[in-house]
Design an enzyme around this catalytic site. Structure first.
Site, PDB file in Angstrom:
ATOM      1  N   HIS A   1       5.285  -4.361  -2.190  1.00 34.47           N
ATOM      2  CA  HIS A   1       4.492  -5.553  -1.131  1.00 34.47           C
ATOM      3  C   HIS A   1       3.796  -4.462  -0.168  1.00 34.47           C
ATOM      4  CE1 HIS A   1       7.852  -5.007   1.860  1.00 34.47           C
ATOM      5  NE2 HIS A   1       8.757  -5.310   0.599  1.00 34.47           N
ATOM      6  N   ASP A   2       2.741  -4.998   0.338  1.00 34.60           N
ATOM      7  CA  ASP A   2       1.935  -4.511   1.276  1.00 34.60           C
ATOM      8  C   ASP A   2       1.596  -2.834   1.121  1.00 34.60           C
ATOM      9  OD1 ASP A   2       2.581  -6.751   3.352  1.00 34.60           O
ATOM     10  OD2 ASP A   2       4.475  -5.911   2.901  1.00 34.60           O
TER      11      ASP A   2
ATOM     12  N   GLY B   1       7.960  -0.901  -0.801  1.00 37.57           N
ATOM     13  CA  GLY B   1       6.830  -1.584   0.307  1.00 37.57           C
ATOM     14  C   GLY B   1       6.257  -0.493   1.363  1.00 37.57           C
TER      15      GLY B   1
END
Length: 258
Positions: free
Chosen positions: A120-121, A138
């Site tokens: 994520h991100d 992440g």
């Protein structure tokens, strides 16, 4: 639109008429797929996911699914993928979290080989190669023309700058400056990617300047600040690639592999 009759495509999804979708693939309601992209069999594309043009997504890939962050509570975060990317079998690419900017973003012309993972991100640039089982935790930022060897692992919040290279099985817990080659567990610096520079036509005088900058940073036994200061006072700092190398170190927040 060539959609196999066994594929489950939500009627709210925005799919360009030229897109091909193979058997048993599942496309969620908030997905957008641009022209001439190919989604092969057994692919799941979910969440607020936007995919550009001319992408190929191979069987059993999971794209845009909920991330693995325990803080994630189902917020409408996003995954945005550019053009001309190849996502191979069993790859997993997760959408962002509200604790960051709420988006995972991938540029153009990237190759994600089988069983790679993008957490994520993450923000990924263009023309990168992720060999099998390479994984980003992440919040990782990746520049352009980076090569990740198989089984490479990148710690969360690391920056992997452009034209760098990670050897097979590298465990990376700090930032990688531009042009650097690293390998090992934990990863250590092993010179600059001079062969990659030659392949993309970098002039010999620029390579010599980068070689000098590398020696100042890594071989002279100076503190990092003193080494950077020495480069910035040298004529080689007027060469743009050397200045970029210095900048990639200056902007590091986790510290660099050295």
């Amino acid at each position: 639109m060539a959609i196999h009759p066994t594929a489950l495509v939500d009627p709210k999804a925005e799919i360009d008429p030229s897109v091909e979708i193979g058997p048993f693939s599942v496309i969620g309601p908030d997905v957008k797929i641009g022209s001439n992209s190919i989604v092969k069999s057994h692919v799941v594309i979910n969440g607020h996911t936007t995919i550009g043009q001319n992408n190929e997504i191979y069987q059993f890939a999971s794209v845009g699914e909920a991330n693995q962050d325990k803080k994630y509570k189902g917020e409408p975060t996003k995954l945005v993928i550019g053009d001309h990317n190849v996502i191979r079998e069993n790859a997993t690419i997760h959408r962002g979290t509200i604790q960051d900017n709420g988006i995972t973003q991938i540029g153009d012309h990237n190759l994600f080989m089988a069983s790679t993972h993008v957490g994520h991100d993450c923000i990924i640039g263009n023309n990168n190669i992720f060999a099998n089982y390479a994984a980003l935790a992440g919040h990782v930022k990746v520049g352009d023309f980076v090569i990740f060897g198989g089984y490479t692992g990148i710690h969360q919040f690391c920056q992997v700058n452009s034209y760098s290279m990670c050897g097979m099985g590298s465990m990376v817990a700090k930032d990688i400056p531009q042009f650097m080659m690293v390998s090992g567990s934990p990863a250590k610096a092993h010179g600059m990617n001079f062969e990659g520079m030659r392949r993309r036509g970098v002039p010999q005088d620029v390579i010599r300047a980068l070689r000098k900058a590398y020696k100042i940073i890594y071989l002279k036994g100076l503190t990092l600040e003193q080494a950077l200061h020495d480069i910035e006072q040298d004529d080689i700092h007027h060469i743009s690639d050397v200045a970029e190398f210095v900048l990639s170190i200056r902007r590091s927040k986790r510290g660099i592999i050295r």
